[in-house]
Write a protein that holds these residues in place. Structure first.
Motif, mmCIF file in Angstrom:
data_model
loop_
_atom_site.group_PDB
_atom_site.id
_atom_site.type_symbol
_atom_site.label_atom_id
_atom_site.label_comp_id
_atom_site.label_asym_id
_atom_site.label_seq_id
_atom_site.Cartn_x
_atom_site.Cartn_y
_atom_site.Cartn_z
ATOM 1 N N ALA A 691 0.838 -1.196 0.000
ATOM 2 C CA ALA A 691 0.000 0.000 0.000
ATOM 3 C C ALA A 691 0.874 1.248 0.000
ATOM 4 O O ALA A 691 1.925 1.289 0.657
ATOM 5 C CB ALA A 691 -0.915 -0.001 1.220
ATOM 6 N N ASP A 692 0.450 2.261 -0.761
ATOM 7 C CA ASP A 692 1.193 3.522 -0.767
ATOM 8 C C ASP A 692 1.399 4.017 0.661
ATOM 9 O O ASP A 692 0.510 3.911 1.510
ATOM 10 C CB ASP A 692 0.434 4.587 -1.569
ATOM 11 C CG ASP A 692 0.434 4.291 -3.051
ATOM 12 O OD1 ASP A 692 1.111 3.342 -3.466
ATOM 13 O OD2 ASP A 692 -0.256 5.014 -3.789
ATOM 14 N N LYS A 693 2.563 4.558 0.905
ATOM 15 C CA LYS A 693 2.943 4.973 2.256
ATOM 16 C C LYS A 693 2.501 6.409 2.503
ATOM 17 O O LYS A 693 2.876 7.327 1.769
ATOM 18 C CB LYS A 693 4.458 4.864 2.407
ATOM 19 C CG LYS A 693 4.955 4.903 3.834
ATOM 20 C CD LYS A 693 4.761 3.576 4.515
ATOM 21 C CE LYS A 693 5.427 3.569 5.890
ATOM 22 N NZ LYS A 693 5.118 2.307 6.596
ATOM 23 N N PHE A 694 1.668 6.621 3.533
ATOM 24 C CA PHE A 694 1.321 7.978 3.940
ATOM 25 C C PHE A 694 2.556 8.602 4.581
ATOM 26 O O PHE A 694 3.145 8.041 5.509
ATOM 27 C CB PHE A 694 0.170 7.965 4.942
ATOM 28 C CG PHE A 694 -1.178 7.744 4.319
ATOM 29 C CD1 PHE A 694 -2.080 8.782 4.185
ATOM 30 C CD2 PHE A 694 -1.560 6.489 3.876
ATOM 31 C CE1 PHE A 694 -3.329 8.584 3.619
ATOM 32 C CE2 PHE A 694 -2.797 6.270 3.310
ATOM 33 C CZ PHE A 694 -3.693 7.325 3.171
ATOM 34 N N GLN A 703 1.021 10.630 -0.245
ATOM 35 C CA GLN A 703 1.450 9.239 -0.197
ATOM 36 C C GLN A 703 2.556 9.027 -1.226
ATOM 37 O O GLN A 703 2.632 9.732 -2.224
ATOM 38 C CB GLN A 703 0.272 8.304 -0.508
ATOM 39 C CG GLN A 703 -0.903 8.455 0.445
ATOM 40 C CD GLN A 703 -2.142 7.776 -0.075
ATOM 41 O OE1 GLN A 703 -2.150 6.572 -0.288
ATOM 42 N NE2 GLN A 703 -3.191 8.544 -0.296
ATOM 43 N N ILE A 704 3.391 8.024 -0.980
ATOM 44 C CA ILE A 704 4.436 7.657 -1.934
ATOM 45 C C ILE A 704 4.310 6.178 -2.239
ATOM 46 O O ILE A 704 3.917 5.386 -1.386
ATOM 47 C CB ILE A 704 5.853 7.971 -1.402
ATOM 48 C CG1 ILE A 704 6.106 7.251 -0.073
ATOM 49 C CG2 ILE A 704 6.056 9.464 -1.260
ATOM 50 C CD1 ILE A 704 7.542 7.343 0.403
ATOM 51 N N PRO A 705 4.622 5.777 -3.484
ATOM 52 C CA PRO A 705 4.582 4.347 -3.820
ATOM 53 C C PRO A 705 5.765 3.618 -3.208
ATOM 54 O O PRO A 705 6.825 4.199 -2.973
ATOM 55 C CB PRO A 705 4.656 4.354 -5.353
ATOM 56 C CG PRO A 705 5.374 5.629 -5.685
ATOM 57 C CD PRO A 705 4.966 6.621 -4.638
ATOM 58 N N THR A 706 5.585 2.319 -2.968
ATOM 59 C CA THR A 706 6.638 1.545 -2.315
ATOM 60 C C THR A 706 7.502 0.774 -3.298
ATOM 61 O O THR A 706 8.633 0.422 -2.978
ATOM 62 C CB THR A 706 6.032 0.540 -1.327
ATOM 63 O OG1 THR A 706 5.315 -0.473 -2.048
ATOM 64 C CG2 THR A 706 5.099 1.232 -0.357
ATOM 65 N N PRO A 711 12.928 -1.652 0.540
ATOM 66 C CA PRO A 711 13.935 -2.129 1.491
ATOM 67 C C PRO A 711 13.343 -3.152 2.453
ATOM 68 O O PRO A 711 12.264 -2.925 3.020
ATOM 69 C CB PRO A 711 14.355 -0.859 2.229
ATOM 70 C CG PRO A 711 13.995 0.260 1.316
ATOM 71 C CD PRO A 711 12.793 -0.175 0.563
ATOM 72 N N PHE A 712 14.058 -4.260 2.621
ATOM 73 C CA PHE A 712 13.583 -5.251 3.583
ATOM 74 C C PHE A 712 13.915 -4.793 5.003
ATOM 75 O O PHE A 712 13.124 -4.946 5.923
ATOM 76 C CB PHE A 712 14.227 -6.615 3.305
ATOM 77 C CG PHE A 712 13.692 -7.714 4.172
ATOM 78 C CD1 PHE A 712 12.606 -8.457 3.770
ATOM 79 C CD2 PHE A 712 14.272 -7.984 5.404
ATOM 80 C CE1 PHE A 712 12.094 -9.460 4.579
ATOM 81 C CE2 PHE A 712 13.773 -8.983 6.217
ATOM 82 C CZ PHE A 712 12.685 -9.725 5.810
ATOM 83 N N GLY A 713 15.104 -4.240 5.182
ATOM 84 C CA GLY A 713 15.527 -3.714 6.471
ATOM 85 C C GLY A 713 15.754 -2.228 6.367
ATOM 86 O O GLY A 713 14.922 -1.491 5.823
ATOM 87 N N PRO A 721 14.668 6.376 2.505
ATOM 88 C CA PRO A 721 14.725 6.013 3.933
ATOM 89 C C PRO A 721 13.356 5.929 4.589
ATOM 90 O O PRO A 721 13.204 5.279 5.621
ATOM 91 C CB PRO A 721 15.588 7.123 4.549
ATOM 92 C CG PRO A 721 15.537 8.254 3.577
ATOM 93 C CD PRO A 721 15.391 7.617 2.219
ATOM 94 N N ARG A 722 12.353 6.572 3.992
ATOM 95 C CA ARG A 722 11.007 6.502 4.565
ATOM 96 C C ARG A 722 10.379 5.128 4.377
ATOM 97 O O ARG A 722 9.337 4.834 4.961
ATOM 98 C CB ARG A 722 10.122 7.570 3.924
ATOM 99 C CG ARG A 722 10.550 8.995 4.241
ATOM 100 C CD ARG A 722 9.776 10.017 3.440
ATOM 101 N NE ARG A 722 10.027 9.906 2.012
ATOM 102 C CZ ARG A 722 9.528 10.730 1.096
ATOM 103 N NH1 ARG A 722 8.758 11.741 1.469
ATOM 104 N NH2 ARG A 722 9.799 10.567 -0.186
ATOM 105 N N LEU A 723 11.030 4.284 3.555
ATOM 106 C CA LEU A 723 10.511 2.942 3.298
ATOM 107 C C LEU A 723 11.323 1.868 4.023
ATOM 108 O O LEU A 723 11.236 0.686 3.670
ATOM 109 C CB LEU A 723 10.510 2.669 1.796
ATOM 110 C CG LEU A 723 9.633 3.585 0.940
ATOM 111 C CD1 LEU A 723 9.748 3.207 -0.529
ATOM 112 C CD2 LEU A 723 8.170 3.507 1.388
#
Length: 963
Positions: A691-694, A703-706, A711-713, A721-723
């Motif tokens: 889901a797009d990240k708020f 929102q931004i797409p993932t 990133p797994f970690g 970095p927000r992901l």
């Protein structure tokens, strides 16, 4: 009935030398050269526009007055078309102002309500709220609203017109918020584009977020005067029981390839044979393998590049190295052995001619092919690539090792260039644990009872190779079910009553390729293209989720699948042509207890079901949409699934991304969801993780797409970095969603109660007006069948449907005089059927009732105002106002007194005032009807004007001869 209107116009007090020039016009001017442009720019308003004509002259744009245009002509320059003038600019401004007025009207009515005289009177008006959802996630509390407007119409292939919609909301105090415009949602995949509805996501303020959802009301108003209100509901609304203390989860610590996924599930089956059975699927995948390949014969050697356009590319400024020339020189080599079975050891070398007029030769030593190029009289290479192809094919030892061809069907008439020894490659880089060759896919049957007697749930993951989180989701689901069976009562209850089928990697070959060679790979690895060169190695493969048999590309003009083998939505050479597709269909056929299925994808955060496709027929005809009662079930079961997703880390799959595939994402002909639903009657869902990240927790809905591989970690180089930790989070939360689907299957299995439904009628009895009615679901979803003639409904009777896609239940109408008996029953998704119910309505005279209307002639006139009159400029001025007419008479006439002349004290204008009425007579009653009044005043350039205000009072009369 008479009314008066005051007409005013202000005349500015300005000196004659300050009077404004007449309106300018932007015109084309044709000039001989650049120097002329530079000279003109010193004294004229030259725009930043230039066009070179065929004769070498230049066309520019200059904003000019009439005297300036005359001056340009005197300079010998030709003036061409007018681009803009006062009229066109005024039109643009008027359009802007009109739309602003529409927007402001819609906003005002959303905040304050629509005047009663403008309210809709139809059972459902022009504007209908389809859903109002409130949800809270990790970023805040939001309101999502969908509304359909019947006055929104297409005005072209990609354009629409219609009123502005605005929404406002209020709590129990009835104080509505500031209005927000609601934009249209347009499906741009259809031809022409299709208006679906208006929709908006709004962040609620802290105060509004505290309003109990039962007290939250939304009002959507249209600038045309239609309005609708709706009560908010919590999304997702299911209340979920918690897991037991010590619930185990998190059975992976990195992205895993399909081989690792299978190994983990194999171990689970070996460790827990009482709960897991591994079943080999009947069709082996073609495998993570390729024939080794290469390109030789180019002056600048091929350097392993790929190209979606299939071009070998230009090399520097060398005219012998254009893409076209290189294509005629290129010799494409493919080994007959798979790369891992010896193909990667084969080499090809094109040697410089041995001397002048040397012959073309081919020799083979072991796995090394050496071509001696023919020489011309000077000893330069003289062999055409076509000659080299023929020579290699004529060599038995070489033909045992390789096949050769020209590049993409080129005539190969270029001169082949000497090429150093070139090792053929399969371009596969997976580590040794990844098996080369066909892959044995497995489905894992999980449950305490695995004999087909329990309701089955079927999960498929990683059908699209690049969607790395999905395989983890399937593995995590299996691990949680098995590891928690002995300690979590909720898991044990499910495992004792539901059988789960997990197919963790629907596309293992493509999955390995994406993991280690080409991250963007979506399809499998099978090449159905006519070419087989390394430039196109990342273009091969079939989109397995377009390769199924229901509503596929081969069934008609269904949108969303391609016949082009280089396109990511390529559906293959035929329906179910791929072994991976056959395996998936085999599972659905082999185990008839499967009633639920989900194909897991990424990214975007979607939860979807059939219909999955629509036609390219200009009408957006979808594959058959489920009845509104079935779709209501999809939503109800989905809320439990989405609730489980949310509980892991607060992610909410939004209502906008929940619903039929064709309505919320796009058309995808030949999908697994449609195969499951239409071919097998399986309740088929499609998930999209990610889901797009708020990104704001205080304001807005940004929102931004993932992406497919977030990133797994912690985020690394090039990652947002927000992901951070997003990959793990997605796999974990959607594994929770899978648990929710198993819970929905359990509810289905245990359901023995028929649904309860009821009816709403506009009135059980009317004097003669039609009766409108609709049905309600009182506890669970179901398909409602009904009759209106008193007969007992059957499974063949009419079904109660939705007004439109994602719409409300239809409002039905009975208009014939007499007594009507509406009978209905409902059947839920399990097949439980309710008893027949009856509602009696009567239309016709039931007695005497009446009322009187007093004679009314009402007229109200608004004032009109001209723009300022300008002395010394000839112009026709115009002003408007409105006459609002109400008449209960059989006829009526509207007239205006002799206009006369506008006066400013003792001064009057020489030219008389003119008044025009948009309508002057009525042959029937009317109420609050607005009639346009236009005032016109001509001012000549010689007319004297006195500083101050000119005005005149006019008398309007509304009369009748038939009261």
């Amino acid at each position: 009935m008479a009314a008066a209107a005051l007409l005013i116009a202000a005349v500015p007090a300005v000196a004659s030398d300050e009077l404004p020039d007449g309106g300018t016009a932007l015109v084309q001017v044709h000039v001989p050269n650049e120097a002329a442009i530079v000279a003109l720019a010193e004294t004229f308003d030259v725009a930043e526009y230039k066009r070179v004509e065929a004769d070498g002259t230049l066309t520019i744009a200059v904003d000019t007055t009439a005297p300036e245009r005359a001056e340009l002509r005197r300079m010998g320059l030709r003036i061409g078309d007018t681009i803009e003038d006062a009229t066109s600019r005024a039109a643009a401004a008027a359009e802007r102002d009109a739309q602003r007025a529409e927007d402001e009207r819609a906003a005002a009515w959303a905040e304050r309500g629509v005047p009663k005289s403008r309210a809709a009177v139809a059972p459902r008006g022009e504007t209908v709220i389809q859903r109002v959802d409130r949800f809270t996630n990790y970023a805040g509390t939001f309101l999502y609203v969908e509304a359909h407007n019947k006055a929104t119409v297409s005005t072209g292939p990609t354009s629409f017109s219609g009123p502005t919609l605005a929404l406002s909301y209020a709590g129990a105090d009835g104080v509505y918020s500031a209005a927000t415009e609601v934009p249209r949602y347009i499906d741009i995949q259809t031809a022409p584009d299709t208006y679906m509805f208006h929709r908006l996501l709004v962040r609620l303020t802290d105060a509004a977020a505290k309003i109990p959802v039962s007290e939250l009301t939304v009002r959507v108003a249209s600038s045309s005067g239609s309005v609708d209100t709706g009560k908010a509901r919590e999304w997702p609304g299911a209340t979920l029981p918690p897991m037991a203390a010590g619930y185990q989860q998190g059975f992976f610590n990195r992205y895993q390839d399909p081989t690792e996924n299978r190994a983990q599930l194999d171990k689970l089956a070996a460790d827990f044979p009482n709960l897991v059975t591994a079943v080999n699927l009947p069709h082996l995948s073609p495998g993570y393998q390729r024939k080794a390949m290469g390109i030789v014969g180019l002056k600048t050697p091929y350097a392993d590049q790929t190209s979606n356009q299939g071009s070998l590319g230009n090399v520097g400024d060398d005219p012998t190295q254009t893409a076209a020339i290189r294509a005629t020189q290129a010799l494409v080599v493919n080994t007959k052995a798979w790369g891992h079975e010896g193909g990667n050891t084969v080499s090809v070398e094109l040697r410089t001619p041995a001397g002048p007029n040397a012959p073309l030769t081919v020799s083979v030593t072991g796995a090394d092919i050496v071509v001696g190029l023919a020489g011309d009289a000077a000893g330069a290479p003289a062999s055409k690539t076509a000659d080299v192809i023929a020579a290699i094919r004529a060599s038995a030892p070489a033909s045992e090792l390789v096949t050769v061809a020209s590049y993409r069907g080129n005539d190969a008439q270029g001169i082949a260039q000497p090429t150093a020894k070139t090792l053929m490659k399969d371009y596969l880089n997976a580590p040794p644990h990844v098996q080369r060759g066909p892959f044995q896919q497995r489905v894992y049957r999980i449950g305490a009872v695995r004999d087909g007697s329990k309701v089955g749930v079927f999960f498929t993951c990683q059908t699209h190779a690049r969607e790395w989180t999905t395989g983890l989701t399937c593995v995590e689901t299996a691990e949680r079910l098995v590891r928690n069976y002995a300690t979590d009562p909720a898991t044990k209850r499910l495992m004792d009553n539901v059988e789960v089928f997990i197919h963790a990697n629907g596309n293992p070959d493509g999955g390995h390729l994406s993991m280690y060679d080409f991250a963007g790979q979506r399809r499998n690895m099978v090449n159905h293209c006519a070419f087989n060169d390394p430039v196109g190695r990342n273009q091969w493969g079939v989109d397995l989720n377009r390769n199924y048999t229901e509503y596929s590309r081969w069934d008609g003009p269904w949108v969303g699948a391609s016949a082009d083998c280089t396109v990511d939505s390529y559906s293959g050479p035929g329906e179910a042509s791929e072994p991976e597709t056959k395996n998936d269909m085999w599972i659905a056929d082999q185990y008839p207890n499967i009633k639920f299925a989900s194909n897991m994808h990424s990214f975007g955060g979607y939860f979807m079901w059939s219909p999955g496709a629509y036609m390219n027929d200009g009408k957006r005809t979808t594959s058959p949409a489920p009845n509104i009662g079935v779709e209501k079930y999809f939503f109800e079961a989905g809320e439990k699934i989405l609730g489980r997703i949310k509980e892991f880390r607060g992610t909410v799959i939004t209502p906008a991304r929940t619903g039929p595939i064709a309505d919320v994402i796009y058309s995808g002909a030949g999908s697994s969801a449609d195969d499951h639903w239409y071919r097998k009657g399986i309740i088929g869902y499609g998930f999209e993780t990610g889901a797009d990240k708020f990104i704001s927790t205080s304001e807005g809905t940004e929102q931004i797409p993932t992406g497919f591989q977030p990133p797994f970690g912690e985020a690394g180089p090039g990652q947002d970095p927000r992901l951070a930790h997003e990959g793990r989070g997605q796999a974990m939360e959607f594994a929770s969603g899978n648990f929710g689907m198993i819970e929905a299957a359990y509810d289905y299995a245990m359901d023995t109660t028929p649904p309860r439904t009821s009816i709403e009628v506009s009135a059980p009895k009317t004097v003669g007006a039609p009766v409108h009615f609709k049905f309600n679901w009182d506890d669970e979803a179901g398909v409602i069948r009904y009759t209106t003639d008193g007969s007992t409904p059957t499974l063949a009777s009419a079904t109660y449907n939705a007004e439109r896609p994602r719409g409300l239940g239809e409002v039905l109408t009975l208009a014939a005089p007499g007594v009507h008996e509406i009978k209905w029953f409902a059947t839920d998704i399990k097949g439980n059927q309710s008893a027949v119910q009856t509602q009696r309505v009567q239309i016709g005279e039931q007695g005497s009732v009446g009322g009187t209307v007093p004679a009314t002639l009402s007229l109200a006139i608004t004032a009109g105002s001209f723009p300022p009159f300008v002395a010394g400029v000839a112009r026709d001025y115009e002003a408007t106002s409105t006459a609002t007419v109400t008449s209960t008479a059989g006829n009526a006439t509207l007239a205006v007194s002799e206009p006369g002349h506008l006066a400013n004290g003792a001064f009057t204008l020489p030219e008389p005032l003119r008044v025009e009425l948009a309508k002057t007579s009525w042959l029937a009653p009317t109420s609050s009807e607005d009639v346009g009044v236009t005032y016109k005043q001509m001012i000549k350039d010689t007319d004297p004007l006195r500083t101050g205000t000119y005005s005149r009072t006019l008398t309007f009369t509304l009369s009748t001869t038939n009261p």
